[in-house]
Scaffold this motif. Structure first.
Motif, PDB file in Angstrom:
ATOM      1  N   GLU A 341       0.821  -1.214   0.133  1.00 56.66           N
ATOM      2  CA  GLU A 341       0.143   0.036   0.031  1.00 56.66           C
ATOM      3  C   GLU A 341       0.978   0.933   0.075  1.00 56.66           C
ATOM      4  O   GLU A 341       0.506   2.210  -0.797  1.00 56.66           O
ATOM      5  CB  GLU A 341      -0.802  -0.147   1.261  1.00 56.66           C
ATOM      6  CG  GLU A 341      -1.899   1.301   1.472  1.00 56.66           C
ATOM      7  CD  GLU A 341      -2.848   1.422   0.402  1.00 56.66           C
ATOM      8  OE1 GLU A 341      -3.443   0.316  -0.263  1.00 56.66           O
ATOM      9  OE2 GLU A 341      -3.332   2.456   0.162  1.00 56.66           O
ATOM     10  N   VAL A 421      -5.066   0.388  -8.386  1.00 56.32           N
ATOM     11  CA  VAL A 421      -5.577  -0.797  -7.937  1.00 56.32           C
ATOM     12  C   VAL A 421      -6.332  -1.347  -9.030  1.00 56.32           C
ATOM     13  O   VAL A 421      -6.760  -2.531  -9.029  1.00 56.32           O
ATOM     14  CB  VAL A 421      -6.705  -0.405  -6.848  1.00 56.32           C
ATOM     15  CG1 VAL A 421      -6.031   0.204  -5.577  1.00 56.32           C
ATOM     16  CG2 VAL A 421      -7.756   0.332  -7.291  1.00 56.32           C
ATOM     17  N   HIS A 422      -6.288  -0.740 -10.292  1.00 56.10           N
ATOM     18  CA  HIS A 422      -6.928  -1.368 -11.506  1.00 56.10           C
ATOM     19  C   HIS A 422      -6.123  -2.279 -12.256  1.00 56.10           C
ATOM     20  O   HIS A 422      -4.817  -2.455 -11.980  1.00 56.10           O
ATOM     21  CB  HIS A 422      -7.373  -0.222 -12.423  1.00 56.10           C
ATOM     22  CG  HIS A 422      -8.208   0.678 -11.565  1.00 56.10           C
ATOM     23  ND1 HIS A 422      -9.710   0.596 -11.766  1.00 56.10           N
ATOM     24  CD2 HIS A 422      -8.039   1.703 -11.091  1.00 56.10           C
ATOM     25  CE1 HIS A 422     -10.117   1.555 -11.109  1.00 56.10           C
ATOM     26  NE2 HIS A 422      -9.358   2.346 -10.763  1.00 56.10           N
ATOM     27  N   GLN A 423      -6.868  -3.463 -12.993  1.00 55.81           N
ATOM     28  CA  GLN A 423      -5.926  -4.297 -13.576  1.00 55.81           C
ATOM     29  C   GLN A 423      -6.371  -4.773 -15.053  1.00 55.81           C
ATOM     30  O   GLN A 423      -6.794  -5.774 -15.295  1.00 55.81           O
ATOM     31  CB  GLN A 423      -6.469  -5.843 -12.519  1.00 55.81           C
ATOM     32  CG  GLN A 423      -7.750  -6.066 -12.442  1.00 55.81           C
ATOM     33  CD  GLN A 423      -7.737  -7.437 -11.591  1.00 55.81           C
ATOM     34  OE1 GLN A 423      -6.780  -8.324 -11.255  1.00 55.81           O
ATOM     35  NE2 GLN A 423      -9.252  -7.993 -11.734  1.00 55.81           N
ATOM     36  N   PRO A 468      -3.080  -5.790 -10.739  1.00 58.39           N
ATOM     37  CA  PRO A 468      -2.897  -4.201 -10.291  1.00 58.39           C
ATOM     38  C   PRO A 468      -1.756  -3.763 -10.229  1.00 58.39           C
ATOM     39  O   PRO A 468      -0.715  -4.537  -9.956  1.00 58.39           O
ATOM     40  CB  PRO A 468      -3.798  -4.126  -8.918  1.00 58.39           C
ATOM     41  CG  PRO A 468      -3.979  -5.602  -8.417  1.00 58.39           C
ATOM     42  CD  PRO A 468      -3.490  -6.568  -9.652  1.00 58.39           C
ATOM     43  N   TYR A 469      -1.319  -2.201  -9.939  1.00 48.74           N
ATOM     44  CA  TYR A 469      -0.191  -1.748  -9.618  1.00 48.74           C
ATOM     45  C   TYR A 469       0.774  -2.021 -10.572  1.00 48.74           C
ATOM     46  O   TYR A 469       1.981  -2.561 -10.411  1.00 48.74           O
ATOM     47  CB  TYR A 469       0.298  -2.313  -8.212  1.00 48.74           C
ATOM     48  CG  TYR A 469      -1.074  -2.405  -7.076  1.00 48.74           C
ATOM     49  CD1 TYR A 469      -1.560  -1.230  -6.717  1.00 48.74           C
ATOM     50  CD2 TYR A 469      -1.176  -3.353  -6.315  1.00 48.74           C
ATOM     51  CE1 TYR A 469      -2.455  -1.068  -5.822  1.00 48.74           C
ATOM     52  CE2 TYR A 469      -2.098  -3.505  -5.401  1.00 48.74           C
ATOM     53  CZ  TYR A 469      -2.715  -2.346  -4.946  1.00 48.74           C
ATOM     54  OH  TYR A 469      -3.865  -2.525  -4.147  1.00 48.74           O
TER      55      TYR A 469
END
Lengths: 477, 477
Positions: A341, A421-423, A468-469
């Motif tokens: 995080e 946070v999107h994938q 994500p990330y």
């Protein structure tokens, strides 16, 4: 007249020090005025000196121009007045780029023009821990990715911070109470030594001049004492090129001070510091008005890393989110976010248009938490922050400017997209007409760079891992 | 007079239907007024009927009280006017709790008092996919955790939604253009069948009456057609106890409509619906003013699940975040969050004081994405949402009220704490004086409940796994 002790050659942005014997009667801290004027050609820089105890008066100067500087002291004590000296300012040694300055409105660079990409950390009370732990902290910093460290002048009283330090900025009276009219030079020499240690590691020392975590009375001194303390600190420390001035940590928790006090503190520091080191103030809740002219950059505490644009617009200055919560596992929510995080927040801040700070707060049997005492790092974020720093240092010299949602760069040259946070398993881009780019996939956690495509133009879609990330770097060819 | 076809016994909140033959000349949709009055004792409920094609006029009624109801038709067509019938309203069958109502200001319950804990999903265009896929969707829903489904009346034109449906709400003219004065009863019977299918699965049908994703002209009908369409939809569908009215999806993208239009739509539905099913409207950016009296609950699209308190305060009504981005991997950022993130958002919303909706958007070779077409679920969130639903259904009947930062419950009885992204290894709680609680660790992803302590009171600290996304449930003993 005594013969001044002085070095005859100092590198550019190095530290020249002139020490003279002077009066010891009365209270030299309050009763003797001492300073010097440093001249190069027709230019003169007036600098305040300070009393260093044992009859020694000292003035420090950091020359910003090569050549032969002359120095003439001034004092209301005859024995300290009118001494002259000279020294040669030579080329800076490797790794000495000068003090950090604001550049390109929202970014920083060293005075020699080298970009400075802030990856900060916090060890608030590290200089109050004694030699063993302090040396361990320095050893840790030697291989850590950080190029700024937030640290307090005053000792800290807070959860996990109950130990009494050995040295204090003020001298004690016979009854053990503070002598607010006298400083303890031993404390300050120790502090300066640690600032110099950081300098030798290439780390900026973000000196926190006041803070609310106090059981000794340093948070509630009277205005006269506050001001004298500030002038003494600046006289001693300003010549260290890696110094930054943070008026306070969580200034708004210091209920004994008013906004007018903080404004005055800024003006005192600004007026006394010949080098105009970066100046800011860190808040707990409501922000100080960073648009005030004496603030060089906004120092923010906020968990929301997507708000840089708002603050850039409000202040027109660089934004450093010095506290976006720390990697750790203590009960306090500001100190228990996972490494992933924190790394995510650094990337969000980066593509949003700000710089971010690290801290670490893992429970420890002896209450040695990096965030305050230093020691060793236990977390998984620092390695990833080294990767981010490398990405930033490979980026455009002007810094990364926001170019839309979670993308920053320099229009027409460089774009760094971040999924957050999107994938997405597919991602579409639209490049400026007629330009060709190469694309790379960056994994901020795995610290990998993978080529995606060699020559892209116009509108195109790339396949991504659907996790994500992730980041995509587009470099113009 | 013809003899009405009618059932003689209908369960409470079931559907009674009266069908009569009537005029076929002219345009029965616009030229014939038809309805009925249903009476029980001195109470009378007036209900609009509708033309169902082939000379058949129909009126539907859902009785809310057991007993013998009498019915008298009214029409400006003599052949439809003054028919009488009666039926017995019997006790509801198992699983029939009546329509959903707002309860305890910010929550819902069925009319029989059973709490309703909304765990919604979206299959916007599922009724326009043909029998094969539609049956598969129903089979999926049978074991899924969802008790509300958002679905459009009009077909959908959008990315991944290019297929032409077989049936449309309006009839066509000879040249293929729409006959805006005539509905196609076949379409509506199909739609009603699907609403009834959902009812049999215990799922509320959140009917979206307008939406902007259109290539057929349904988003830009004139006001007269809009209003007639609404009255027809309500006359046909209101008697299904699981119906909710959503005036629109992303109403603010429908540029042909004004706020006055939406206000009028709400009033038409409110006035025509004898059962006062839940009514709301879903937005893309700026919210509709949900404090208006005809709105029963706020339907929100927002990625930030921490803002329930703000919206509760603004509207004084339940808040459902119907779209907080979907589990999936498509390029659009509203459709590519990981399952863990979606589950996290459900929990954040839950402890923040709102209800949340699911959707799923994984790339599919045949463009069958659950969010719009239904089919099968590919994601990992539904199993976890079943766990959350169970937790909610085991909670206080009044629902979970926010009790502070990321904690909800009923003061003095029940507290559900959620760590969110935080990973404390220790957590401290302060319980109301003199009360004793037992504590359990809930892992929303692993779907486990682990006892932490049997008897706690006052201030205490529990050890936690030091991982994010954990919950602690405190139950008074």
């Amino acid at each position: 007249m005594q013969s001044p002790r002085c070095e005859t050659s100092v590198e550019r942005w190095g530290l020249y020090e002139l020490r003279l014997q002077g009066p010891t009667h009365g209270n030299p801290f309050t009763e003797v005025r001492f300073g010097a004027s440093f001249t190069l050609g027709h230019r003169a820089v007036d600098v305040d000196g300070f009393y260093d105890g044992d009859g020694v008066y000292c003035v420090r100067f950091s020359p910003d121009t090569e050549g032969t500087w002359a120095c003439t002291t001034r004092s209301d004590a005859a024995s300290l007045d009118g001494h002259t000296a000279s020294f040669r300012c030579s080329v800076p040694s490797a790794g000495n780029h000068g003090p950090v300055r604001v550049a390109h409105t929202y970014h920083f660079q060293y005075e020699d023009g080298t970009p400075y990409r802030q990856i900060g950390t916090t060890c608030y009370a590290w200089v109050h821990q004694g030699p063993g732990l302090e040396e361990q902290t320095l050893a840790t910093l030697r291989t850590a990715p950080f190029n700024k460290l937030r640290m307090c002048v005053f000792p800290k009283h807070y959860r996990y911070n109950e130990n009494e330090p050995e040295l204090f900025p003020f001298a004690r009276q016979a009854d053990g109470s503070w002598d607010w009219d006298r400083f303890d030079p031993a404390f300050w020499r120790h502090l300066e030594g640690r600032v110099a240690d950081l300098l030798s590691l290439g780390i900026e020392a973000d000196l926190i001049l006041f803070h609310p975590y106090d059981r000794w009375g340093f948070a509630t001194m009277d205005a006269e004492t506050d001001d004298r303390y500030l002038r003494y600190a600046v006289a001693r420390l300003a010549a260290y090129r890696n110094v930054w001035w943070s008026m306070a940590n969580e200034y708004d928790l210091m209920t004994a001070k008013s906004t007018a006090d903080w404004d005055r503190f800024f003006r005192i520091v600004q007026q006394a510091d010949p080098y105009h080191h970066p100046r800011s103030i860190h808040t707990c809740r409501g922000f100080y008005d960073h648009s005030k002219p004496w603030v060089t950059h906004a120092s923010v505490q906020h968990w929301d890393l997507s708000r840089a644009l708002e603050w850039r617009e409000a202040y027109g200055k660089p934004v450093i989110n010095d506290e976006c919560q720390y990697e750790g596992n203590i009960p306090n929510q500001w100190g228990n976010i996972p490494a992933r995080e924190l790394v995510h927040r650094f990337w969000l801040g980066t593509v949003g248009g700000m710089y971010v700070g690290h801290g670490e707060t893992y429970l420890h049997p002896d209450e040695i938490l990096w965030w305050s005492k230093g020691g060793v790092l236990h977390g998984e974020s620092p390695a990833r922050l080294a990767f981010l720093r490398q990405v930033l240092e490979e980026g455009p010299v002007e810094g990364l400017e926001p170019q839309g949602r979670r993308v920053a760069g320099q229009a027409g040259r460089y774009y760094l997209h971040y999924t957050g946070v999107h994938q997405p398993a597919e991602w579409s881009f639209e490049l400026p007409e007629g330009q060709h780019y190469r694309a790379e996939l960056l994994d901020p956690w795995e610290m990998t760079v993978t080529p995606l495509a060699d020559d892209l133009s116009g509108e195109f879609t790339v396949r991504l891992p659907g996790k994500p990330y992730q980041a995509v770097r587009l470099l113009r060819i």
